[in-house]
Write a protein that holds these residues in place. Structure first.
Motif, PDB file in Angstrom:
ATOM      1  N   GLU A 230       0.982  -0.548  -0.115  1.00  0.00           N
ATOM      2  CA  GLU A 230      -0.201   0.351  -0.065  1.00  0.00           C
ATOM      3  C   GLU A 230       1.009   1.657   0.224  1.00  0.00           C
ATOM      4  N   LEU A 231       2.482   1.300   0.095  1.00  0.00           N
ATOM      5  CA  LEU A 231       3.254   2.469   0.561  1.00  0.00           C
ATOM      6  C   LEU A 231       2.824   2.914  -1.484  1.00  0.00           C
ATOM      7  N   THR A 232       2.660   4.185  -0.893  1.00  0.00           N
ATOM      8  CA  THR A 232       2.663   5.652  -2.123  1.00  0.00           C
ATOM      9  C   THR A 232       4.137   6.241  -2.451  1.00  0.00           C
ATOM     10  N   LYS A 233       4.380   6.586  -0.675  1.00  0.00           N
ATOM     11  CA  LYS A 233       5.763   7.485  -0.459  1.00  0.00           C
ATOM     12  C   LYS A 233       6.573   6.732  -1.510  1.00  0.00           C
ATOM     13  N   ILE A 234       7.795   7.144  -1.935  1.00  0.00           N
ATOM     14  CA  ILE A 234       9.140   6.864  -2.371  1.00  0.00           C
ATOM     15  C   ILE A 234       9.793   7.202  -0.493  1.00  0.00           C
ATOM     16  N   PRO A 235      10.282   5.234  -0.665  1.00  0.00           N
ATOM     17  CA  PRO A 235      11.758   4.914   0.287  1.00  0.00           C
ATOM     18  C   PRO A 235      12.621   6.022   0.319  1.00  0.00           C
ATOM     19  N   SER A 236      13.096   6.333   1.629  1.00  0.00           N
ATOM     20  CA  SER A 236      14.550   7.050   0.963  1.00  0.00           C
ATOM     21  C   SER A 236      15.745   6.543   2.256  1.00  0.00           C
ATOM     22  N   LEU A 237      16.342   6.691   2.103  1.00  0.00           N
ATOM     23  CA  LEU A 237      18.172   6.406   3.082  1.00  0.00           C
ATOM     24  C   LEU A 237      18.119   7.389   3.865  1.00  0.00           C
ATOM     25  N   GLN A 238      17.868   6.926   5.722  1.00  0.00           N
ATOM     26  CA  GLN A 238      17.656   7.408   6.589  1.00  0.00           C
ATOM     27  C   GLN A 238      19.492   7.053   7.501  1.00  0.00           C
ATOM     28  N   ASP A 239      20.123   8.256   7.787  1.00  0.00           N
ATOM     29  CA  ASP A 239      20.636   7.704   8.473  1.00  0.00           C
ATOM     30  C   ASP A 239      20.411   7.012  10.312  1.00  0.00           C
ATOM     31  N   ASP A 240      19.405   7.312  10.290  1.00  0.00           N
ATOM     32  CA  ASP A 240      18.943   6.353  11.661  1.00  0.00           C
ATOM     33  C   ASP A 240      17.898   5.966  11.256  1.00  0.00           C
ATOM     34  N   PRO A 241      17.422   4.426  10.649  1.00  0.00           N
ATOM     35  CA  PRO A 241      16.677   4.129  10.296  1.00  0.00           C
ATOM     36  C   PRO A 241      15.443   3.352  11.040  1.00  0.00           C
ATOM     37  N   ASN A 242      14.187   3.630  10.691  1.00  0.00           N
ATOM     38  CA  ASN A 242      12.867   3.175  12.057  1.00  0.00           C
ATOM     39  C   ASN A 242      12.191   2.153  11.853  1.00  0.00           C
ATOM     40  N   PRO A 243      12.503   1.415  12.956  1.00  0.00           N
ATOM     41  CA  PRO A 243      11.852  -0.623  12.226  1.00  0.00           C
ATOM     42  C   PRO A 243      10.228  -0.115  12.380  1.00  0.00           C
ATOM     43  N   GLU A 244       9.775   1.313  12.539  1.00  0.00           N
ATOM     44  CA  GLU A 244       8.491   1.582  12.629  1.00  0.00           C
ATOM     45  C   GLU A 244       8.189   1.194  11.449  1.00  0.00           C
ATOM     46  N   ALA A 245       8.551   1.693  10.047  1.00  0.00           N
ATOM     47  CA  ALA A 245       8.406   2.275   8.775  1.00  0.00           C
ATOM     48  C   ALA A 245       7.583   1.525   8.213  1.00  0.00           C
ATOM     49  N   PRO A 246       6.893   1.510   7.563  1.00  0.00           N
ATOM     50  CA  PRO A 246       6.727   0.921   6.402  1.00  0.00           C
ATOM     51  C   PRO A 246       7.215   0.188   4.947  1.00  0.00           C
ATOM     52  N   TYR A 247       8.726   0.517   5.074  1.00  0.00           N
ATOM     53  CA  TYR A 247       9.675   0.130   4.122  1.00  0.00           C
ATOM     54  C   TYR A 247      11.050  -0.196   4.701  1.00  0.00           C
ATOM     55  N   GLN A 248      11.479  -1.247   3.681  1.00  0.00           N
ATOM     56  CA  GLN A 248      12.858  -1.710   4.763  1.00  0.00           C
ATOM     57  C   GLN A 248      14.177  -1.659   3.684  1.00  0.00           C
ATOM     58  N   LEU A 249      15.568  -1.296   4.225  1.00  0.00           N
ATOM     59  CA  LEU A 249      16.093  -1.278   3.147  1.00  0.00           C
ATOM     60  C   LEU A 249      16.818  -2.448   2.578  1.00  0.00           C
ATOM     61  N   LEU A 250      17.145  -3.181   1.110  1.00  0.00           N
ATOM     62  CA  LEU A 250      17.501  -4.903   1.643  1.00  0.00           C
ATOM     63  C   LEU A 250      18.862  -4.269   1.212  1.00  0.00           C
ATOM     64  N   PHE A 251      19.526  -3.860   0.793  1.00  0.00           N
ATOM     65  CA  PHE A 251      21.158  -3.229  -0.499  1.00  0.00           C
ATOM     66  C   PHE A 251      20.975  -1.547  -0.493  1.00  0.00           C
ATOM     67  N   ASP A 252      22.199  -0.923  -0.304  1.00  0.00           N
ATOM     68  CA  ASP A 252      23.097  -0.065  -0.863  1.00  0.00           C
ATOM     69  C   ASP A 252      23.746   0.350  -1.008  1.00  0.00           C
ATOM     70  N   ALA A 253      24.711   1.104  -2.410  1.00  0.00           N
ATOM     71  CA  ALA A 253      26.092   1.034  -2.527  1.00  0.00           C
ATOM     72  C   ALA A 253      26.757   2.589  -3.584  1.00  0.00           C
ATOM     73  N   ALA A 254      27.241   2.752  -3.232  1.00  0.00           N
ATOM     74  CA  ALA A 254      27.875   3.943  -3.605  1.00  0.00           C
ATOM     75  C   ALA A 254      28.663   3.737  -5.226  1.00  0.00           C
ATOM     76  N   VAL A 255      29.006   2.732  -5.543  1.00  0.00           N
ATOM     77  CA  VAL A 255      29.492   1.924  -6.547  1.00  0.00           C
ATOM     78  C   VAL A 255      28.395   1.625  -7.680  1.00  0.00           C
ATOM     79  N   LYS A 256      28.749   1.718  -8.901  1.00  0.00           N
ATOM     80  CA  LYS A 256      27.845   1.476  -9.579  1.00  0.00           C
ATOM     81  C   LYS A 256      27.922  -0.256  -9.452  1.00  0.00           C
ATOM     82  N   PRO A 257      26.685  -1.065  -9.658  1.00  0.00           N
ATOM     83  CA  PRO A 257      26.996  -2.730  -9.853  1.00  0.00           C
ATOM     84  C   PRO A 257      28.054  -2.915 -10.827  1.00  0.00           C
ATOM     85  N   ARG A 258      28.321  -4.261 -10.951  1.00  0.00           N
ATOM     86  CA  ARG A 258      29.504  -4.897 -11.313  1.00  0.00           C
ATOM     87  C   ARG A 258      28.758  -5.821 -12.770  1.00  0.00           C
ATOM     88  N   THR A 259      27.582  -6.499 -12.104  1.00  0.00           N
ATOM     89  CA  THR A 259      26.572  -8.095 -13.068  1.00  0.00           C
ATOM     90  C   THR A 259      25.644  -7.232 -12.300  1.00  0.00           C
TER      91      THR A 259
END
Length: 270
Positions: free
Chosen positions: A75-104
């Motif tokens: 049901e989430l309509t707002k785009i998730p964003s990376l947070q310095d202090d993730p909220n465990p109650e947020a309706p989304y969860q980060l699976l992975f993030d990177a500051a380098v372009k993936p090689r595969t």
């Protein structure tokens, strides 16, 4: 000033009222108004997955900065964003993030067993150094529940005739196929087909996920046992659209022919 995307060269020279000319000074700039071009390539809205799944995607950008992969409720309509202090109650969860372009193409591993069976949104977001951003999302369903299967007849360890009726029941919310097999050599794990039925789960033509509804099928299959006497194993194997499987097998016996007092025989063929 209406410049097109790409590299542009500016040059400036000063002239005073005595017509003295300065040296030529030049400056090169790159105009970029395009956001990163991104997509998830091995998932589409309406897909149903199970187990450990590797999310694959495509990220194209000349001045790539970072990307993130999120999972959220459907049901989430707002785009998730990376947070310095993730909220465990947020309706989304980060699976992975990177500051380098993936090689595969592989972006992240998703273990669907960590989530309850249900509908979710997978979000891919990416940014470039000029703070342009892009988002790509798909709605999927996780299903780690195997089908329920039951061989109703014959019963386990029952003595049967060569002509036997096999009755079975298979059920699942995403049931896709089931089959009956037999074996005369259980140790070798060799199974031969008796009956098969497939393509039971039909996707919605719109690509949307269908409402959850238990599908239950019952089958009665006539079968001639291929041996005259001895032990036979019968197996029912069912698979759902997410590749969850469940099986049940039973052992039955074809009895040895009995010699009558008049010299004839009573065999399972009779």
């Amino acid at each position: 000033i209406g410049l097109e995307n790409g590299k542009h060269q500016f040059a400036v020279r000063a002239i005073d009222h005595h017509f003295n000319v300065s040296l030529l000074e030049s400056l090169a700039i790159i105009v970029k108004t395009e956001a990163p071009d991104i997509s998830i390539v091995n998932l589409a809205t309406g897909d149903i997955i199970s187990g450990e799944f590797y999310v694959k995607g495509r990220i194209e950008d000349d001045d790539f900065s970072a990307f993130q992969l999120f999972i959220s409720d459907s049901e989430l309509t707002k785009i998730p964003s990376l947070q310095d202090d993730p909220n465990p109650e947020a309706p989304y969860q980060l699976l992975f993030d990177a500051a380098v372009k993936p090689r595969t193409e592989t972006l992240a591993r998703l273990n669907t067993a960590d989530w309850e069976d249900g509908d979710y949104l997978i979000w891919l977001t990416a940014q470039d150094r000029l703070e342009h951003s892009s988002v790509f999302k798909v709605m999927i369903r996780t299903d780690n529940t195997p089908p329920v299967v039951t061989i109703l007849a014959p019963k386990a360890n029952e003595r049967v005739l060569k002509q036997v009726t096999i009755s079975i029941v298979a059920s699942d919310v995403h049931l896709d196929n089931y089959r009956l097999d037999y074996s005369t050599n259980r140790t070798a794990n060799e199974w031969l087909q008796i009956y098969v039925r497939g393509d039971l789960y039909q996707r919605d033509e719109s690509g949307r996920l269908k409402p959850l509804e238990l599908q239950r099928v019952e089958t009665q299959q006539e079968w001639e046992v291929p041996i005259k006497e001895g032990l036979v194993w019968i197996r029912l194997l069912a698979t759902d659209i997410a590749d969850n499987t469940k099986s049940q097998d039973i052992q039955v016996e074809i009895p040895t022919a009995v010699i009558t007092r008049k010299g004839g025989t009573n065999s399972p063929d009779d």
